[in-house]
Design a protein around this motif. Structure first.
Motif, PDB file in Angstrom:
ATOM      1  N   ASN A   1     -18.053  -0.212  -6.446  1.00  0.00           N
ATOM      2  CA  ASN A   1     -17.001  -1.071  -7.001  1.00  0.00           C
ATOM      3  C   ASN A   1     -17.160  -1.155  -8.513  1.00  0.00           C
ATOM      4  OD1 ASN A   1     -15.924  -1.753  -4.429  1.00  0.00           O
ATOM      5  ND2 ASN A   1     -17.629  -3.157  -4.144  1.00  0.00           N
ATOM      6  N   PHE A   2     -16.020  -1.237  -9.207  1.00  0.00           N
ATOM      7  CA  PHE A   2     -16.016  -1.260 -10.667  1.00  0.00           C
ATOM      8  C   PHE A   2     -14.982  -2.249 -11.188  1.00  0.00           C
ATOM      9  CE2 PHE A   2     -17.498   2.909  -9.532  1.00  0.00           C
ATOM     10  CZ  PHE A   2     -18.525   3.145 -10.422  1.00  0.00           C
TER      11      PHE A   2
ATOM     12  N   SER B   1      -2.228  -2.186 -19.512  1.00  0.00           N
ATOM     13  CA  SER B   1      -3.618  -2.234 -19.965  1.00  0.00           C
ATOM     14  C   SER B   1      -4.265  -3.494 -19.412  1.00  0.00           C
ATOM     15  CB  SER B   1      -3.678  -2.248 -21.496  1.00  0.00           C
ATOM     16  OG  SER B   1      -3.179  -1.049 -22.029  1.00  0.00           O
ATOM     17  N   GLY B   2      -5.552  -3.425 -19.123  1.00  0.00           N
ATOM     18  CA  GLY B   2      -6.278  -4.573 -18.599  1.00  0.00           C
ATOM     19  C   GLY B   2      -7.517  -4.117 -17.859  1.00  0.00           C
ATOM     20  N   VAL B   3      -8.121  -5.044 -17.139  1.00  0.00           N
ATOM     21  CA  VAL B   3      -9.305  -4.763 -16.340  1.00  0.00           C
ATOM     22  C   VAL B   3      -8.929  -4.971 -14.877  1.00  0.00           C
ATOM     23  CG1 VAL B   3     -11.690  -5.410 -15.867  1.00  0.00           C
ATOM     24  CG2 VAL B   3     -10.826  -5.504 -18.212  1.00  0.00           C
ATOM     25  N   TYR B   4      -9.204  -3.973 -14.056  1.00  0.00           N
ATOM     26  CA  TYR B   4      -8.834  -3.992 -12.649  1.00  0.00           C
ATOM     27  C   TYR B   4     -10.065  -3.813 -11.778  1.00  0.00           C
ATOM     28  CZ  TYR B   4      -4.151  -3.195 -14.454  1.00  0.00           C
ATOM     29  OH  TYR B   4      -2.965  -3.311 -15.126  1.00  0.00           O
ATOM     30  N   GLU B   5     -10.122  -4.544 -10.661  1.00  0.00           N
ATOM     31  CA  GLU B   5     -11.191  -4.363  -9.692  1.00  0.00           C
ATOM     32  C   GLU B   5     -10.807  -3.190  -8.805  1.00  0.00           C
ATOM     33  OE1 GLU B   5     -12.507  -7.816  -7.561  1.00  0.00           O
ATOM     34  OE2 GLU B   5     -12.156  -9.093  -9.299  1.00  0.00           O
ATOM     35  N   VAL B   6     -11.653  -2.155  -8.792  1.00  0.00           N
ATOM     36  CA  VAL B   6     -11.369  -0.953  -8.012  1.00  0.00           C
ATOM     37  C   VAL B   6     -12.622  -0.493  -7.281  1.00  0.00           C
ATOM     38  CG1 VAL B   6      -9.571  -0.172  -9.610  1.00  0.00           C
ATOM     39  CG2 VAL B   6     -11.893   0.667  -9.879  1.00  0.00           C
ATOM     40  N   GLN B   7     -12.419   0.273  -6.222  1.00  0.00           N
ATOM     41  CA  GLN B   7     -13.507   0.964  -5.546  1.00  0.00           C
ATOM     42  C   GLN B   7     -13.270   2.456  -5.756  1.00  0.00           C
ATOM     43  OE1 GLN B   7     -13.890   1.410  -1.106  1.00  0.00           O
ATOM     44  NE2 GLN B   7     -15.668   0.104  -1.507  1.00  0.00           N
ATOM     45  N   ILE B   8     -14.270   3.152  -6.272  1.00  0.00           N
ATOM     46  CA  ILE B   8     -14.188   4.587  -6.469  1.00  0.00           C
ATOM     47  C   ILE B   8     -15.116   5.245  -5.459  1.00  0.00           C
ATOM     48  CG2 ILE B   8     -14.602   6.497  -8.063  1.00  0.00           C
ATOM     49  CD1 ILE B   8     -13.975   4.567 -10.361  1.00  0.00           C
ATOM     50  N   SER B   9     -14.576   6.234  -4.739  1.00  0.00           N
ATOM     51  CA  SER B   9     -15.343   6.945  -3.714  1.00  0.00           C
ATOM     52  C   SER B   9     -15.297   8.440  -3.976  1.00  0.00           C
ATOM     53  CB  SER B   9     -14.763   6.664  -2.321  1.00  0.00           C
ATOM     54  OG  SER B   9     -14.792   5.293  -2.024  1.00  0.00           O
ATOM     55  N   ILE B  10     -16.376   9.110  -3.605  1.00  0.00           N
ATOM     56  CA  ILE B  10     -16.436  10.563  -3.649  1.00  0.00           C
ATOM     57  C   ILE B  10     -16.503  11.036  -2.199  1.00  0.00           C
ATOM     58  CG2 ILE B  10     -17.802  12.567  -4.344  1.00  0.00           C
ATOM     59  CD1 ILE B  10     -18.761  10.888  -6.742  1.00  0.00           C
ATOM     60  N   CYS B  11     -15.599  11.965  -1.851  1.00  0.00           N
ATOM     61  CA  CYS B  11     -15.487  12.452  -0.481  1.00  0.00           C
ATOM     62  C   CYS B  11     -15.603  13.970  -0.451  1.00  0.00           C
ATOM     63  CB  CYS B  11     -14.126  12.073   0.114  1.00  0.00           C
ATOM     64  SG  CYS B  11     -13.774  10.329   0.025  1.00  0.00           S
ATOM     65  N   GLU B  12     -15.969  14.496   0.692  1.00  0.00           N
ATOM     66  CA  GLU B  12     -16.024  15.945   0.856  1.00  0.00           C
ATOM     67  C   GLU B  12     -14.627  16.537   0.908  1.00  0.00           C
ATOM     68  OE1 GLU B  12     -17.934  19.219   3.895  1.00  0.00           O
ATOM     69  OE2 GLU B  12     -18.771  17.213   3.814  1.00  0.00           O
ATOM     70  N   LYS B  13     -13.687  15.840   1.555  1.00  0.00           N
ATOM     71  CA  LYS B  13     -12.302  16.300   1.590  1.00  0.00           C
ATOM     72  C   LYS B  13     -11.376  15.114   1.365  1.00  0.00           C
ATOM     73  CE  LYS B  13     -11.686  15.938   6.556  1.00  0.00           C
ATOM     74  NZ  LYS B  13     -11.218  16.601   7.762  1.00  0.00           N
ATOM     75  N   TYR B  14     -10.162  15.400   0.891  1.00  0.00           N
ATOM     76  CA  TYR B  14      -9.203  14.353   0.560  1.00  0.00           C
ATOM     77  C   TYR B  14      -8.764  13.629   1.837  1.00  0.00           C
ATOM     78  CZ  TYR B  14      -5.515  11.998  -1.973  1.00  0.00           C
ATOM     79  OH  TYR B  14      -4.735  11.049  -2.554  1.00  0.00           O
ATOM     80  N   PRO B  15      -8.938  12.305   1.904  1.00  0.00           N
ATOM     81  CA  PRO B  15      -8.543  11.558   3.101  1.00  0.00           C
ATOM     82  C   PRO B  15      -7.028  11.334   3.142  1.00  0.00           C
ATOM     83  CG  PRO B  15      -9.553  10.097   1.504  1.00  0.00           C
ATOM     84  CD  PRO B  15      -9.643  11.485   0.935  1.00  0.00           C
ATOM     85  N   SER B  16      -6.531  11.041   4.325  1.00  0.00           N
ATOM     86  CA  SER B  16      -5.108  10.743   4.476  1.00  0.00           C
ATOM     87  C   SER B  16      -4.793   9.396   3.827  1.00  0.00           C
ATOM     88  CB  SER B  16      -4.731  10.690   5.955  1.00  0.00           C
ATOM     89  OG  SER B  16      -5.310   9.543   6.564  1.00  0.00           O
ATOM     90  N   GLU B  17      -3.520   9.179   3.525  1.00  0.00           N
ATOM     91  CA  GLU B  17      -3.110   7.908   2.924  1.00  0.00           C
ATOM     92  C   GLU B  17      -3.420   6.740   3.852  1.00  0.00           C
ATOM     93  OE1 GLU B  17       0.823   5.745   1.056  1.00  0.00           O
ATOM     94  OE2 GLU B  17       0.742   7.932   1.073  1.00  0.00           O
ATOM     95  N   ALA B  18      -3.226   6.919   5.158  1.00  0.00           N
ATOM     96  CA  ALA B  18      -3.518   5.854   6.120  1.00  0.00           C
ATOM     97  C   ALA B  18      -5.005   5.500   6.130  1.00  0.00           C
ATOM     98  CB  ALA B  18      -3.072   6.270   7.524  1.00  0.00           C
TER      99      ALA B  18
END
Length: 71
Positions: A49-50, A18-35
């Motif tokens: 960013n959140f 539990s805690g507060v984390y700095e994250v970036q949330i993105s919405i994409c048309e298709k799932y991107p590769s891990e790379a």
């Protein structure tokens, strides 16, 4: 007055503690590769960013705002 385009999301967090984390949330048309995720080199329809609050492995967040609506 323009209506706000928002999206409320909730679910299991990728973080164990539990805690507060700095994250970036993105919405994409298709799932991107891990790379492309690791290099942040994928096409995004929307992104922001959140400070994501995680409690007991769960999170909830509201995406979008009047100044940065969800397309």
């Amino acid at each position: 007055m323009a209506s706000s385009r928002r999206l409320d999301v909730e679910g299991s967090a990728p973080f164990k503690q539990s805690g507060v984390y700095e994250v970036q949330i993105s919405i994409c048309e298709k799932y991107p590769s891990e790379a492309s995720i690791n290099s942040k080199s994928f096409a995004k329809l929307w992104s922001a960013n959140f400070h994501l609050r995680v409690k007991d492995g769960q999170f909830s967040e509201s995406l979008g705002s009047d100044s940065d609506p969800i397309p």
